[in-house]
Design a protein around this motif. Structure first.
Motif, PDB file in Angstrom:
ATOM      1  N   GLN A  90      -5.193   5.643  -1.061  1.00  0.00           N
ATOM      2  CA  GLN A  90      -5.358   4.610  -0.034  1.00  0.00           C
ATOM      3  C   GLN A  90      -6.706   3.911  -0.180  1.00  0.00           C
ATOM      4  OE1 GLN A  90      -5.721   5.975   4.086  1.00  0.00           O
ATOM      5  NE2 GLN A  90      -4.359   4.317   4.721  1.00  0.00           N
ATOM      6  N   MET A  91      -7.750   4.678  -0.434  1.00  0.00           N
ATOM      7  CA  MET A  91      -9.079   4.101  -0.622  1.00  0.00           C
ATOM      8  C   MET A  91      -9.116   3.208  -1.859  1.00  0.00           C
ATOM      9  SD  MET A  91     -12.119   3.793   0.539  1.00  0.00           S
ATOM     10  CE  MET A  91     -12.198   5.122   1.756  1.00  0.00           C
ATOM     11  N   SER A  92      -8.476   3.668  -2.928  1.00  0.00           N
ATOM     12  CA  SER A  92      -8.417   2.874  -4.149  1.00  0.00           C
ATOM     13  C   SER A  92      -7.725   1.539  -3.894  1.00  0.00           C
ATOM     14  CB  SER A  92      -7.668   3.648  -5.240  1.00  0.00           C
ATOM     15  OG  SER A  92      -7.464   2.842  -6.376  1.00  0.00           O
ATOM     16  N   LYS A 104      -8.630  -5.710  -1.172  1.00  0.00           N
ATOM     17  CA  LYS A 104      -9.366  -6.525  -0.201  1.00  0.00           C
ATOM     18  C   LYS A 104      -8.386  -7.235   0.734  1.00  0.00           C
ATOM     19  CE  LYS A 104     -13.044  -5.579  -2.652  1.00  0.00           C
ATOM     20  NZ  LYS A 104     -13.948  -4.495  -2.256  1.00  0.00           N
ATOM     21  N   ASN A 153      -2.126  -5.154   3.774  1.00  0.00           N
ATOM     22  CA  ASN A 153      -1.684  -3.983   3.005  1.00  0.00           C
ATOM     23  C   ASN A 153      -0.753  -4.332   1.850  1.00  0.00           C
ATOM     24  OD1 ASN A 153      -3.129  -2.251   4.726  1.00  0.00           O
ATOM     25  ND2 ASN A 153      -1.428  -2.198   6.174  1.00  0.00           N
ATOM     26  N   LYS A 200      -7.364  -0.088  -1.082  1.00  0.00           N
ATOM     27  CA  LYS A 200      -8.174  -0.957  -0.227  1.00  0.00           C
ATOM     28  C   LYS A 200      -9.343  -1.552  -1.000  1.00  0.00           C
ATOM     29  CE  LYS A 200      -6.989   1.155   4.210  1.00  0.00           C
ATOM     30  NZ  LYS A 200      -6.136   0.016   4.563  1.00  0.00           N
ATOM     31  N   ASN A 201      -9.896  -0.783  -1.938  1.00  0.00           N
ATOM     32  CA  ASN A 201     -11.032  -1.271  -2.718  1.00  0.00           C
ATOM     33  C   ASN A 201     -10.659  -2.443  -3.614  1.00  0.00           C
ATOM     34  OD1 ASN A 201     -12.873   0.512  -1.635  1.00  0.00           O
ATOM     35  ND2 ASN A 201     -12.658   2.022  -3.279  1.00  0.00           N
ATOM     36  N   GLU A 205       0.837  -1.201   0.000  1.00  0.00           N
ATOM     37  CA  GLU A 205       0.000   0.000   0.000  1.00  0.00           C
ATOM     38  C   GLU A 205       0.873   1.252   0.000  1.00  0.00           C
ATOM     39  OE1 GLU A 205      -2.432   1.983   3.481  1.00  0.00           O
ATOM     40  OE2 GLU A 205      -3.583   0.310   2.658  1.00  0.00           O
ATOM     41  N   ARG A 229      -3.503  11.408  -1.185  1.00  0.00           N
ATOM     42  CA  ARG A 229      -3.035  10.233  -0.438  1.00  0.00           C
ATOM     43  C   ARG A 229      -4.223   9.396   0.050  1.00  0.00           C
ATOM     44  NH1 ARG A 229       1.769   9.029   1.578  1.00  0.00           N
ATOM     45  NH2 ARG A 229       2.556  11.070   0.949  1.00  0.00           N
ATOM     46  N   LYS A 230      -5.245  10.067   0.567  1.00  0.00           N
ATOM     47  CA  LYS A 230      -6.432   9.357   1.055  1.00  0.00           C
ATOM     48  C   LYS A 230      -7.174   8.677  -0.089  1.00  0.00           C
ATOM     49  CE  LYS A 230      -7.402  11.983   5.274  1.00  0.00           C
ATOM     50  NZ  LYS A 230      -8.350  12.902   5.965  1.00  0.00           N
ATOM     51  N   ALA A 231      -7.244   9.357  -1.242  1.00  0.00           N
ATOM     52  CA  ALA A 231      -7.913   8.767  -2.405  1.00  0.00           C
ATOM     53  C   ALA A 231      -7.158   7.530  -2.890  1.00  0.00           C
ATOM     54  CB  ALA A 231      -8.012   9.798  -3.529  1.00  0.00           C
ATOM     55  N   GLU A 283      -8.369   3.839 -13.003  1.00  0.00           N
ATOM     56  CA  GLU A 283      -7.471   4.866 -12.461  1.00  0.00           C
ATOM     57  C   GLU A 283      -6.096   4.669 -13.078  1.00  0.00           C
ATOM     58  OE1 GLU A 283      -8.259   2.931  -8.978  1.00  0.00           O
ATOM     59  OE2 GLU A 283      -9.628   4.395  -8.113  1.00  0.00           O
TER      60      GLU A 283
END
Length: 217
Positions: A166-168, A174, A178, A170-171, A115, A162-164, A194
């Protein structure tokens, strides 16, 4: 019925002229040894064939490190020529090299993408895209350029990116640890959701790819 955009691109990139030009520029370096400047210049010269921008990008920088690591720190003209030929004709190679770029850590290629690396490449690509955009602006838009650069490099904006990222991650991962393996990562590449960072202002556009899957624009 006319040819589709993808057919036109395939015809363009698969012309013998492309391979001829590729061989010419890859082997036109002193002692057939490719340094980082040669690498970036060669990749930049391929834009006339609608090849995506790879040189002087975070993805491209990591690919240079990958080629170095796989060839004992020595990239020859032949190695670069074969690498670019593979990207031209083989979509699986595009996925494999993208994975290797993201999984490269320290001095070696890892078996998973972390990650941390994923986020780092996305954030760096964001910064590189807007830096490139500012460089395109004329002198009379210097003030606009300063505002764009300050905004794109602000801590708040980088935190949002960075948050976007990270969310990508994790999506599609699964994952509980990490990290993702090649097959999971390849599914993300295939999704093409993306695959690039696009910076735009006043008619100027800079695109920084996040994957190699679309080798041509």
């Amino acid at each position: 019925m006319g040819a589709s955009d993808s057919q036109i691109k395939d015809q363009l990139i698969n012309k013998p002229e492309f391979q001829k030009y590729l061989k010419q520029i890859c082997f036109n370096v002193p002692q057939n040894i490719i340094n980082k400047n040669h690498y970036d210049n060669i990749l930049g010269n391929l834009k006339q064939f609608n090849v995506i921008r790879i040189g002087s990008t975070p993805l491209g920088d990591r690919l240079f490190n990958v080629l170095n690591a796989k060839n004992n720190g020595k990239i020859t003209s032949e190695i670069l020529y074969q690498f670019l030929t593979q990207l031209n004709v083989n979509k699986e190679s595009r996925c494999e090299y993208t994975f290797q770029a993201y999984s490269f850590e320290g001095q070696s290629i890892q078996s998973t993408v972390s990650e941390k690396n994923f986020i780092e490449i996305v954030v760096d690509s964001w910064e590189r895209a807007f830096t490139g955009l500012v460089e395109l602006l004329p002198e009379n838009q210097k003030q606009d350029g300063d505002l764009i650069e300050n905004w794109s490099k602000s801590e708040n904006q980088k935190l949002l990116i960075r948050k976007a990222a990270q969310m990508s991650f994790k999506n599609f991962s699964k994952s509980q640890n990490n990290k993702v393996d090649y097959l999971t990562f390849k599914n993300w590449i295939y999704s093409e959701k993306e695959d690039k960072i696009v910076a735009k202002y006043d008619g100027k556009v800079v695109v920084v790819p996040l994957t190699l899957y679309k080798f041509t624009k």
